[in-house]
Write an enzyme that holds these catalytic residues in place. Structure first.
Site, PDB file in Angstrom:
ATOM      1  CG  ASP A 165       0.725  -6.147 -11.275  1.00  0.00           C
ATOM      2  OD1 ASP A 165      -0.518  -6.343 -10.446  1.00  0.00           O
ATOM      3  OD2 ASP A 165       1.825  -6.890 -11.065  1.00  0.00           O
ATOM      4  CG  ASP A 185      -0.582   1.588  -4.926  1.00  0.00           C
ATOM      5  OD1 ASP A 185      -0.148   0.452  -3.947  1.00  0.00           O
ATOM      6  OD2 ASP A 185      -1.002   1.372  -6.373  1.00  0.00           O
ATOM      7  CG  ASP A 190      -2.194   2.776 -10.678  1.00  0.00           C
ATOM      8  OD1 ASP A 190      -1.216   3.299 -10.458  1.00  0.00           O
ATOM      9  OD2 ASP A 190      -2.604   2.756 -11.914  1.00  0.00           O
TER      10      ASP A 190
END
Length: 317
Positions: A291, A146, A107
């Protein structure tokens, strides 16, 4: 059907010890009789622990009883954790969906779910153990959401390391989990260009595994995601199957630049199925899990289940 034949100990030993080549590996979809529902998911645990809450019935009927991927992070006992989880699914003749989420610099852009393995060596050990924990049991695995899309938030040295680690991951699943459909994550329709993502997928070893995933933890519609995935395939040396995260995409992505993080107006998408314009439509992100401390859940940390978020996804508000 089950991955293992239990008729005799001798035959069992042969199956466990003999290598399985790609030519003989079976489809995990055909090996099972449906999707595994995790009884220990965050929404299922909340439902169990809150029998008198007015939101319980909605969350139970619409979320906790549906097939949702389980995410796996740093765990010193990852091999046994994964083995136990996939074993429970196999015991019910169901297909589990797992997410490997532990790469260093995880992330890198959003930051809310940062962390991951402490070193490249630690990650190699972890991901090799993850694949070994699945073994010959049927499974679906999404590899590092991601990671490829976040290259722009990394230094060149970090990018090179990540590409090497992802390629190593694909090699481990190919070698140790022959009945797993593994998918490298390829971002979403609003993050990166298809040609760039295709280059990164190729560099990261997508040829070693089943294909790639799109829209993980995001909100783009299924049709937008199909278009994007097909564009990515147009730049790969050979087109690959893809899966779409439909957990929160029924209403699409709003125009807010921060609309990736607990936006208002999102709604549950279609539950797990094969087909639908992709190889599979899956609930990869757990609906109701934040999130990060942002959007309509400004005080809820990433990875934490929030029943109000869950109800808003059910109602589309």
């Amino acid at each position: 059907m089950r991955w293992i034949v239990r008729s005799t100990a001798a035959l069992c030993a042969v199956l466990l010890l003999s290598p399985v080549t790609p030519a003989t590996a079976a489809s995990p979809i055909g090996m099972t009789s449906g999707w595994y529902v995790n009884p220990g998911s965050a929404p299922a645990t909340w439902v169990q622990n809150n029998p008198n809450d007015s939101r319980r019935t909605q969350i139970q009927n619409s979320i906790s009883t549906k097939p949702i991927a389980r995410w796996f992070g740093n765990d010193a006992n990852i091999a046994s954790t994964v083995a136990n989880y996939t074993g429970a699914a196999d015991g019910q003749d169901k297909l589990p969906v797992l997410v490997a989420y532990n790469i260093p610099n995880r992330d890198a852009c959003g930051g809310h779910s940062g962390g991951g393995a402490g070193s490249a060596g630690a990650y190699r050990t972890w991901i090799a153990s993850f694949a070994a924990g699945i073994g010959a049991k049927p499974a679906v695995v999404i590899i590092e959401p991601d990671a490829l899309a976040a290259y722009g938030c990394l230094t060149q040295a970090q990018r090179d390391e990540m590409a090497g680690l992802l390629k190593y991951a694909t090699e481990q699943f190919k070698a140790k989990a022959p009945n797993t459909y593994a998918y490298l994550d390829a971002g979403n329709a609003g993050w990166g260009t298809p040609s760039t993502i295709a280059y990164r997928l190729n560099e990261a070893g997508v040829a070693n595994i089943r294909g790639f995933s799109v829209n993980v933890s995001n909100y783009y519609t299924t049709s937008q995601s199909i278009t994007y995935a097909n564009q990515v395939n147009g730049f790969l040396p050979a087109a690959k199957p893809f899966v779409i995260d439909t957990s929160r995409n029924a209403n699409g992505r709003n125009s807010d630049p921060n609309g990736w993080c607990n936006p208002a107006g999102a709604k549950l998408g279609v539950t797990a199925q094969t087909g639908g314009g992709a190889e599979m439509l899956l609930w990869v992100k757990t609906p109701g899990v934040s999130d990060g401390p942002c959007g309509i859940a400004p005080t809820t940390p990433a990875g934490t289940f929030n029943p109000d978020l869950a109800v808003r996804l059910i109602n589309g508000t």
